[in-house]
Structures are given as C-alpha cells and as structure tokens.
Design an enzyme around this catalytic site. Sequence first.
Site, PDB file in Angstrom:
ATOM      1  N   GLU A  21      19.378  -6.281 -43.549  1.00 49.54           N
ATOM      2  CA  GLU A  21      20.423  -6.598 -44.522  1.00 49.54           C
ATOM      3  C   GLU A  21      21.760  -6.836 -43.833  1.00 49.54           C
ATOM      4  OE1 GLU A  21      19.754  -4.368 -48.574  1.00 49.54           O
ATOM      5  OE2 GLU A  21      19.508  -2.964 -46.903  1.00 49.54           O
ATOM      6  N   TYR A  53      44.467 -12.225 -61.808  1.00 53.11           N
ATOM      7  CA  TYR A  53      43.052 -12.032 -61.498  1.00 53.11           C
ATOM      8  C   TYR A  53      42.579 -12.896 -60.340  1.00 53.11           C
ATOM      9  CZ  TYR A  53      42.629 -15.636 -65.187  1.00 53.11           C
ATOM     10  OH  TYR A  53      42.782 -16.736 -65.980  1.00 53.11           O
ATOM     11  N   ILE A  72      26.152   0.073 -51.036  1.00 49.94           N
ATOM     12  CA  ILE A  72      26.990  -0.654 -51.981  1.00 49.94           C
ATOM     13  C   ILE A  72      27.853   0.305 -52.790  1.00 49.94           C
ATOM     14  CG2 ILE A  72      25.644  -2.769 -52.062  1.00 49.94           C
ATOM     15  CD1 ILE A  72      24.370  -1.827 -54.659  1.00 49.94           C
ATOM     16  N   GLU A  73      27.477   1.578 -52.828  1.00 49.36           N
ATOM     17  CA  GLU A  73      28.351   2.578 -53.444  1.00 49.36           C
ATOM     18  C   GLU A  73      29.684   2.640 -52.697  1.00 49.36           C
ATOM     19  OE1 GLU A  73      24.107   4.050 -54.243  1.00 49.36           O
ATOM     20  OE2 GLU A  73      25.144   2.959 -52.652  1.00 49.36           O
ATOM     21  N   LYS A  99      22.444  -6.524 -56.262  1.00 45.95           N
ATOM     22  CA  LYS A  99      21.743  -7.304 -55.243  1.00 45.95           C
ATOM     23  C   LYS A  99      20.564  -7.952 -55.951  1.00 45.95           C
ATOM     24  CE  LYS A  99      22.277  -4.063 -51.360  1.00 45.95           C
ATOM     25  NZ  LYS A  99      21.485  -3.325 -50.355  1.00 45.95           N
TER      26      LYS A  99
END
Length: 119
Positions: A21, A53, A72-73, A99
Amino acid sequence: MDKIVLNGCRFYGYHGAFAEEQTLGQIFVVDLELAVDLVKASRSDELADTVHYGLVFEAMKRQVEEVKYSLIERLAGAICEDLFAQFDPIQAIKIRISKENPPINGHYKSVGIELERSR
C-alpha cells in the site's frame, strides 16, 4: 450548528499497514463535514465571513498526497489537526475516509473509518 460539506473528494495516496500500500498507493475518498457558524456569511455574501472550502480541499489534498501514514485513522486525525490549526471558525469536524481497493480478499464497495473531533 451550520455546516460546510465536501463529499467524495478523491486523492491518490500511499497510506496503509502493508508495504504494498505504501509502495503502490491507492485512491482515498474523503467526505468532510465542518461545523461552522455561517450566520454572518448568509447575510453578508462575503467570502471572508465563511471558511473557503477550496482552501480546505487543498489542505486535505496535501495530507493525503504528500504524507505517508500506516493507518487511515492517523491520516484522518492529521487532517482534523491541520484544519483546526488553519481555520479558526471551524468548531467541529466529521471526516470519513474510504479505501475502495484495500488488500482484503472479498467483494465490497469500500472500507474506511469515520472520526468526529471538536475544539
């Protein structure tokens, strides 16, 4: 509380617990909800009275595409920290990162996490 929402933001990054990954990378989909008082902007029609934004998107993009995390946390936490540091009007953040093609054998649309943070 009013909200600013960015949905389905797609980025290519190199995050994951597996070496593949972090070498091959993959697409990450980010949904973001910002709690912001938008009363003044709703009356003034001035960009200065809200959170831009486009700049939020660029901040997310930098974290996803320029930094590597195993989890990803942690990526989500880093995005929250960065947004709170850059944009004082943001009172709370809900972020979802998905993902679509993680290294998991099976059939699914995506896997991911969701965090909620506030000042």
